[in-house]
Design an enzyme around this catalytic site. Sequence first.
Site, mmCIF file in Angstrom:
data_model
loop_
_atom_site.group_PDB
_atom_site.id
_atom_site.type_symbol
_atom_site.label_atom_id
_atom_site.label_comp_id
_atom_site.label_asym_id
_atom_site.label_seq_id
_atom_site.Cartn_x
_atom_site.Cartn_y
_atom_site.Cartn_z
ATOM 1 N N HIS A 1 24.725 3.260 -8.277
ATOM 2 C CA HIS A 1 24.343 3.613 -9.690
ATOM 3 C C HIS A 1 25.866 3.903 -10.615
ATOM 4 O O HIS A 1 26.008 3.467 -11.572
ATOM 5 C CB HIS A 1 23.655 4.653 -9.852
ATOM 6 C CG HIS A 1 22.353 4.494 -9.000
ATOM 7 N ND1 HIS A 1 21.556 3.379 -8.920
ATOM 8 C CD2 HIS A 1 21.403 5.430 -8.287
ATOM 9 C CE1 HIS A 1 20.575 3.500 -8.019
ATOM 10 N NE2 HIS A 1 20.415 4.668 -7.793
ATOM 11 N N LYS B 1 2.977 1.649 -5.652
ATOM 12 C CA LYS B 1 1.921 1.900 -6.480
ATOM 13 C C LYS B 1 2.250 2.701 -7.709
ATOM 14 O O LYS B 1 1.844 2.720 -8.760
ATOM 15 C CB LYS B 1 0.880 2.933 -5.549
ATOM 16 C CG LYS B 1 -0.218 3.399 -6.315
ATOM 17 C CD LYS B 1 -1.311 4.039 -5.744
ATOM 18 C CE LYS B 1 -2.384 4.525 -6.526
ATOM 19 N NZ LYS B 1 -3.581 5.141 -5.713
ATOM 20 N N LYS C 1 22.563 16.936 -7.182
ATOM 21 C CA LYS C 1 20.954 17.336 -6.919
ATOM 22 C C LYS C 1 20.867 18.969 -7.190
ATOM 23 O O LYS C 1 21.877 19.622 -7.114
ATOM 24 C CB LYS C 1 20.494 17.055 -5.482
ATOM 25 C CG LYS C 1 20.611 15.604 -5.110
ATOM 26 C CD LYS C 1 19.252 14.928 -5.297
ATOM 27 C CE LYS C 1 19.344 13.405 -4.825
ATOM 28 N NZ LYS C 1 18.488 12.465 -5.320
ATOM 29 N N SER D 1 1.065 -1.201 0.033
ATOM 30 C CA SER D 1 -0.004 -0.048 -0.074
ATOM 31 C C SER D 1 0.748 1.149 -0.035
ATOM 32 O O SER D 1 0.459 2.384 0.130
ATOM 33 C CB SER D 1 -0.925 -0.070 1.193
ATOM 34 O OG SER D 1 -0.033 -0.197 2.360
ATOM 35 N N GLY D 2 1.970 1.221 -0.210
ATOM 36 C CA GLY D 2 2.999 2.128 -0.017
ATOM 37 C C GLY D 2 3.143 2.764 -1.653
ATOM 38 O O GLY D 2 2.949 2.443 -2.593
HETATM 39 C C1 BG6 Z 1 17.826 6.849 -6.470
HETATM 40 C C2 BG6 Z 1 18.340 7.696 -5.432
HETATM 41 O O1 BG6 Z 1 18.659 5.402 -6.167
HETATM 42 O O2 BG6 Z 1 17.781 7.212 -7.791
HETATM 43 C C3 BG6 Z 1 17.555 9.048 -5.679
HETATM 44 O O3 BG6 Z 1 17.890 7.479 -4.174
HETATM 45 C C4 BG6 Z 1 17.637 9.559 -6.971
HETATM 46 O O4 BG6 Z 1 18.204 9.920 -4.842
HETATM 47 C C5 BG6 Z 1 17.286 8.400 -8.167
HETATM 48 O O5 BG6 Z 1 17.043 10.832 -7.301
HETATM 49 C C6 BG6 Z 1 17.527 8.726 -9.487
HETATM 50 O O6 BG6 Z 1 17.017 7.688 -10.433
HETATM 51 P P1 BG6 Z 1 16.439 7.985 -11.910
HETATM 52 O O7 BG6 Z 1 16.159 6.597 -12.323
HETATM 53 O O8 BG6 Z 1 15.569 9.083 -11.804
HETATM 54 O O9 BG6 Z 1 18.000 8.639 -12.522
#
Ligand code: BG6
Length: 489
Positions: A252, A33, A342, A28-29
């Site tokens: 990533h 969704k 960011k 339900s989070g």
């Molecule tokens: C997430 C991070 O793993 O990846 C977020 O916790 C970040 O902070 C996001 O915004 C970015 O993902 P994408 O797919 O929008 O590049």
Amino acid sequence: MEPRNYWRGGLCVEVSSAPGSLIIFGASGDLAKRKLFPALYSLHQRSLLHETSRIIGIGRTQYTSESFREWLRPAFAGESTRFLEHVEYLAGDYGSAELYQSLDRILEEYEQRSGFPSQRTYYLALPTTLYQTVIENLSGAGMLSASDQEQSWRHLVLEKPFGRDFDSARELDLWLHKYLREEQIYRIDHYLGKDTVQNILMLRFANRIFEPLWNANYIDHVQVTAEESIGVGNRAGYFDSFGLLRDMFQNHLLEMLSLVAIEPPVSFAADAVRDEKRKLIESIRPFELSRLGAEVVRGQYEGYRSEPGVAGDSSTETYTAMRLQIDNWRWKGVPFYLRAGKKLAAKRTEIAIVFKPVPHSIFAPLTTEMLGQNMLVLKIQPDEGMELVIQAKQPGPKLCMGELGLNFRYADLPGGCCFEAYERLLLDAMLGDQTLFIRSDIIAASWRLFTPVLQNWEQYCELHPYQPGSNGPAAAAKLLQADKRAWRA
Ligand code: BG6
């Protein structure tokens, strides 16, 4: 303009999910969704969800299966009645043994009825603080070990963070391995589910033309960029205690870098690919503390400390850039520059492979520096595609040369781009393919690299402020200027 079909031929190995059950804790989070159910819906629309598969959502919110389906329905773009027939819901407290007994009963009934091997994929779409409760209860109810029936399995899918440094990641790992074997654990890095990230291995290892150039003899340096225009939004509590390096680099950025830099795996099998990634990450030169200030840039956007949920004196970084060296035969002497942050000017994730200039310019008075460098840009998102930058004759006077971008955009294809990362990852977890999931030793290797940085950078690396909407702190530009290079604009 009509979309043009660039593909000639094509080989698709697509396997629909096994006829098992997917159990989503935290159904339900928000993640469920926004991402998981729409991805499952799309798999269903493409006939990749087995017709007998069951999806059971577990949550604390008191829905019935019926009211849960109605709550989900607006999340889908099209008609969803047939898909929703696969979905059930069970409300309960994650700490109560009865919840697991009821779940087990429902699953067993379903498995007996279907006659297929008992294949269960548990997805923890939950805050990590609840992992222990759920895993202990699943184990206590005997639900983490499959019967001896052939092809029966229990998979557990986890979202990051996988620790916050080397020691905590190891502790988490040792704890997880008390309940599960590594072959049962599916750690998500959603970047690996992106089509454009998966394309890196196809590009490198299904084409012969790149490999002879893909090394220190021809490549000058590599830039990996993951810029975001959004700030920390409603995740300030998590982000302020984690910071950008843990949030984006340990997972990533290092995953993207390893796909660009690994040696050819012996096959496309999960462990063959992951073995190469581990070797690659282990070949990255450890940071020397005395040089940390010269190799790593920390930044924080102006106004970050006034964001709701952020400490007024926070020294958490919202931007990081760094120079890495890989000490192996292929990459000796080729710097890898990584940056992510960011509240920057725009959202852009890309990898630029910058080639060395020609050894000598025959086009005097144009010098080699004036000619510019070839570059292959892998555009991960949002303008997914690839661009090869070459020097070419511009129509015009005798000596008129310029940089030409040979540009491929997935958006120009009839089918557009791209599939949602979670589609691929959910399907693979249900099929038992771990290639796109992070193995425990890779997590350890990446924390081994970054933990000394995290422990020492407050002392060695100044926190540089930068303007929201800018390209990040000036110190990031200086990192490359020091090597007589520049970031790709
Ligand atoms: C997430 C991070 O793993 O990846 C977020 O916790 C970040 O902070 C996001 O915004 C970015 O993902 P994408 O797919 O929008 O590049």
